[in-house]
Structures are given as C-alpha cells and as structure tokens.
Scaffold this motif. Structure first.
Motif, PDB file in Angstrom:
ATOM      1  N   ALA A 138       0.156 173.178  52.341  1.00 14.98           N
ATOM      2  CA  ALA A 138      -0.959 172.539  53.019  1.00 14.98           C
ATOM      3  C   ALA A 138      -1.859 173.588  53.655  1.00 14.98           C
ATOM      4  CB  ALA A 138      -0.433 171.578  54.080  1.00 14.98           C
ATOM      5  N   THR A 139      -3.136 173.271  53.733  1.00 16.24           N
ATOM      6  CA  THR A 139      -4.095 174.157  54.361  1.00 16.24           C
ATOM      7  C   THR A 139      -3.940 174.105  55.879  1.00 16.24           C
ATOM      8  OG1 THR A 139      -5.671 173.794  52.558  1.00 16.24           O
ATOM      9  CG2 THR A 139      -6.553 174.650  54.634  1.00 16.24           C
ATOM     10  N   ASP A 140      -3.971 175.262  56.509  1.00 21.56           N
ATOM     11  CA  ASP A 140      -3.983 175.348  57.963  1.00 21.56           C
ATOM     12  C   ASP A 140      -5.408 175.636  58.428  1.00 21.56           C
ATOM     13  OD1 ASP A 140      -1.191 174.980  58.548  1.00 21.56           O
ATOM     14  OD2 ASP A 140      -0.840 176.963  57.684  1.00 21.56           O
ATOM     15  N   PHE A 141      -5.650 175.436  59.733  1.00 25.74           N
ATOM     16  CA  PHE A 141      -6.994 175.622  60.267  1.00 25.74           C
ATOM     17  C   PHE A 141      -6.956 176.426  61.556  1.00 25.74           C
ATOM     18  CE2 PHE A 141      -7.340 171.985  57.507  1.00 25.74           C
ATOM     19  CZ  PHE A 141      -8.568 172.162  56.882  1.00 25.74           C
ATOM     20  N   LEU A 142      -7.971 177.250  61.724  1.00 26.45           N
ATOM     21  CA  LEU A 142      -8.133 178.078  62.914  1.00 26.45           C
ATOM     22  C   LEU A 142      -9.442 177.709  63.590  1.00 26.45           C
ATOM     23  CD1 LEU A 142      -7.451 180.641  64.673  1.00 26.45           C
ATOM     24  CD2 LEU A 142      -8.823 181.940  63.006  1.00 26.45           C
ATOM     25  N   GLU A 143      -9.381 177.435  64.876  1.00 26.94           N
ATOM     26  CA  GLU A 143     -10.591 177.185  65.667  1.00 26.94           C
ATOM     27  C   GLU A 143     -11.047 178.519  66.256  1.00 26.94           C
ATOM     28  OE1 GLU A 143     -12.071 174.273  65.899  1.00 26.94           O
ATOM     29  OE2 GLU A 143     -10.518 172.999  64.986  1.00 26.94           O
ATOM     30  N   THR A 144     -12.301 178.886  66.003  1.00 30.47           N
ATOM     31  CA  THR A 144     -12.798 180.176  66.476  1.00 30.47           C
ATOM     32  C   THR A 144     -13.538 180.021  67.800  1.00 30.47           C
ATOM     33  OG1 THR A 144     -15.019 180.140  65.484  1.00 30.47           O
ATOM     34  CG2 THR A 144     -13.166 180.758  64.045  1.00 30.47           C
ATOM     35  N   ALA A 145     -13.774 181.146  68.437  1.00 30.98           N
ATOM     36  CA  ALA A 145     -14.485 181.144  69.716  1.00 30.98           C
ATOM     37  C   ALA A 145     -15.909 180.640  69.563  1.00 30.98           C
ATOM     38  CB  ALA A 145     -14.495 182.559  70.308  1.00 30.98           C
ATOM     39  N   GLN A 146     -16.450 180.713  68.344  1.00 27.47           N
ATOM     40  CA  GLN A 146     -17.809 180.233  68.095  1.00 27.47           C
ATOM     41  C   GLN A 146     -17.837 178.730  67.787  1.00 27.47           C
ATOM     42  OE1 GLN A 146     -16.491 182.969  66.372  1.00 27.47           O
ATOM     43  NE2 GLN A 146     -17.425 184.483  67.745  1.00 27.47           N
ATOM     44  N   GLY A 147     -16.659 178.088  67.830  1.00 28.85           N
ATOM     45  CA  GLY A 147     -16.613 176.657  67.583  1.00 28.85           C
ATOM     46  C   GLY A 147     -16.535 176.282  66.122  1.00 28.85           C
ATOM     47  N   ARG A 148     -16.189 177.240  65.276  1.00 25.80           N
ATOM     48  CA  ARG A 148     -16.063 176.937  63.853  1.00 25.80           C
ATOM     49  C   ARG A 148     -14.592 176.720  63.491  1.00 25.80           C
ATOM     50  NH1 ARG A 148     -20.603 180.784  63.832  1.00 25.80           N
ATOM     51  NH2 ARG A 148     -19.326 182.612  63.406  1.00 25.80           N
ATOM     52  N   ARG A 149     -14.363 175.926  62.478  1.00 22.56           N
ATOM     53  CA  ARG A 149     -13.008 175.572  62.045  1.00 22.56           C
ATOM     54  C   ARG A 149     -12.776 176.171  60.662  1.00 22.56           C
ATOM     55  NH1 ARG A 149     -10.242 170.533  59.954  1.00 22.56           N
ATOM     56  NH2 ARG A 149      -8.241 170.423  61.050  1.00 22.56           N
ATOM     57  N   LEU A 150     -11.934 177.191  60.620  1.00 24.50           N
ATOM     58  CA  LEU A 150     -11.727 177.939  59.387  1.00 24.50           C
ATOM     59  C   LEU A 150     -10.433 177.511  58.701  1.00 24.50           C
ATOM     60  CD1 LEU A 150     -12.644 181.563  60.558  1.00 24.50           C
ATOM     61  CD2 LEU A 150     -14.164 179.732  59.740  1.00 24.50           C
ATOM     62  N   ALA A 151     -10.551 177.173  57.423  1.00 21.94           N
ATOM     63  CA  ALA A 151      -9.387 176.829  56.613  1.00 21.94           C
ATOM     64  C   ALA A 151      -8.732 178.110  56.108  1.00 21.94           C
ATOM     65  CB  ALA A 151      -9.816 175.961  55.431  1.00 21.94           C
ATOM     66  N   TYR A 152      -7.398 178.113  56.100  1.00 21.09           N
ATOM     67  CA  TYR A 152      -6.722 179.317  55.616  1.00 21.09           C
ATOM     68  C   TYR A 152      -5.343 178.997  55.058  1.00 21.09           C
ATOM     69  CZ  TYR A 152      -3.780 179.422  59.875  1.00 21.09           C
ATOM     70  OH  TYR A 152      -2.876 179.133  60.871  1.00 21.09           O
ATOM     71  N   HIS A 153      -4.852 179.939  54.261  1.00 22.17           N
ATOM     72  CA  HIS A 153      -3.462 179.952  53.792  1.00 22.17           C
ATOM     73  C   HIS A 153      -2.894 181.325  54.126  1.00 22.17           C
ATOM     74  CE1 HIS A 153      -3.100 176.224  51.346  1.00 22.17           C
ATOM     75  NE2 HIS A 153      -4.411 176.348  51.266  1.00 22.17           N
TER      76      HIS A 153
END
Length: 249
Positions: free
Chosen positions: A3-18
C-alpha cells in the motif's frame, strides 16, 4: 503490491511514497516531469534493492501521481522542497540518488542542499536548467507574451498530453539553476544519456559533465537509447551504475 504511504510536509503538501527498509546506503529515486513513482525504472530499482536487502525510497512530487496538488500549480522549487522533505523524514544515513530527466536536476539541487548525505549519484537523461535553456530559450515572442497575458503556454510532448508551462515555473526555475555557478559533486557520479533522446540532447549531458566539479564523474552515451531509457539493456546499465558508485561495480 504494498500500500502507498503518505507524508505531510511543512508546506502542507501530501506526498505519496513507497519505502523499503534495508541496509545502507538508501537508494532514492527521483522521477521526471509529469512522471510518477510507478514508472519502469523506479519499480525495477525497488525490486532490485529489495532483493539485495537494501533500503529504497520512491515518491511522487506534489502535483504528480498519488500526491496532492495540481501539476500546473507546481514548479522546480516546490519539488525541491518535496525532495528535501521526503529524504529528511523518511531516510537516515548515506544516500545513493538516482535522478531521471527533471529528477536529475532535482538530484543536483539535493547535492547542493545536503552534500554530506550523498554517497553517490546516477542520473538518467538529466535535464538541469531546462526551464531556462530548453523552454524559455525556444519560446517565440508570442509564447513569451502569452506567459504574461495568459499565465501559461502549452507544449507538445512525444510521451504524453501537452505540457502546460506556467509563468511561475519559468520564473522559479531561474532561482534554481545549477549550470551557472560552481556545481560541486564530491562523490562518485555516473551520467547516463541516450543518443536518440529527443527531450534531452547529448550536448546537455556533455555540458553537465564539463561544468560539474568532482573527483569521480563519468558520462556514458548509449547509442540509439531514447529518453525513456527503460528497456532491458538500459535497466541493466542503471543497475550497474548504482553498483559502481557504491564501489561494487
């Protein structure tokens, strides 16, 4: 498939990652403009790293793939912030950075931002400064005027729907150029470039090699390879280049 995981950045963006846990150095794949982390090269390298028990990270910039945001709202600086956020939050220790096309520019920006983290680099059809030397330099007077009046221009692509190039992307790109000032790459670097690439020229690859400063840099030109650089022989070359910069080649 994991499953794809997600990271919330300080700029308010939601990045998908593996991310795959494993021994270092962690291999980080940086994709190209309007590409995503499901591309052939990223998935191939992930499987290769997992088979070796080596750490690996692939992710989508904002406005790409499964990450938040619209592509037309983004620019080189935003994606540089995304790269730093992903690397800082999701990895530790030394990195081997593999950058494809625009991801090659991102790899060079990452090297400028945190050289102490990078143990080696491989670029594939790296496209540094393309917003200025590619887009802006080739725009007609009408296209340059459209950036001011409309805010964007549309450019045809050999690989997908037209690229929408915004005024913000051009102006922001000028703040992130890497071929105008000293570019220190104090680690092993392998630049890979296909001679049949219609998006990035061999002249660009040679310019990058000549401009960068470092103790161990090589450029490999592959006759008849195109911009995708993702057939079997090209994937083998990428794998061998990663091994080479890790001292296992």
């Amino acid at each position: 498939m994991a499953a794809t995981d997600f990271l919330e950045t300080a700029q308010g963006r939601r990045l998908a990652y593996h991310k795959s846990e494993g021994a270092g150095p962690t291999v980080v794949f940086l994709g190209g403009l309007k590409s995503d982390m499901e591309g052939t090269k990223a998935v191939y390298l992930e499987a290769w790293a997992q088979a070796r028990g080596q750490g690996f990270l692939r992710f989508d910039y904002s406005g790409h793939g499964e990450s938040s945001g619209a592509f037309t709202d983004g620019c080189i600086g935003d994606w540089h912030q995304d790269t730093i956020a992903a690397v800082t939050a999701l990895t530790s220790g030394p990195l081997v950075v593999v950058g494809s096309s625009m991801g090659g520019w991102q790899a060079l920006l990452l090297a400028r931002a945190m050289p102490e983290r990078i143990a080696g680099m491989v670029t594939i059809a790296a496209a540094p400064d393309f917003t200025e030397d590619g887009y802006w330099a080739s725009f007609s007077d009408d296209q340059k005027a459209a950036l001011d009046t409309v805010g964007h221009v549309e450019l045809p692509s050999d690989y997908m729907e037209p690229y929408v190039i915004t005024k913000r992307m051009i102006e922001d790109g000028r703040q992130h150029l890497v071929l105008r000032n000293t570019l220190d790459l104090p680690f092993p670097v392998r630049f890979l470039q296909g001679t049949a690439d219609t998006a990035v020229s061999t002249e660009t690859a040679v310019r990058l090699l000549n401009h960068a400063v470092g103790p161990d840099m090589r450029l490999l030109l592959v006759k008849d390879a195109d911009h995708r650089f993702s057939d079997g022989p090209c994937l083998d070359l990428i794998e061998n280049a990663v091994l080479d910069v890790m001292g296992e080649g």
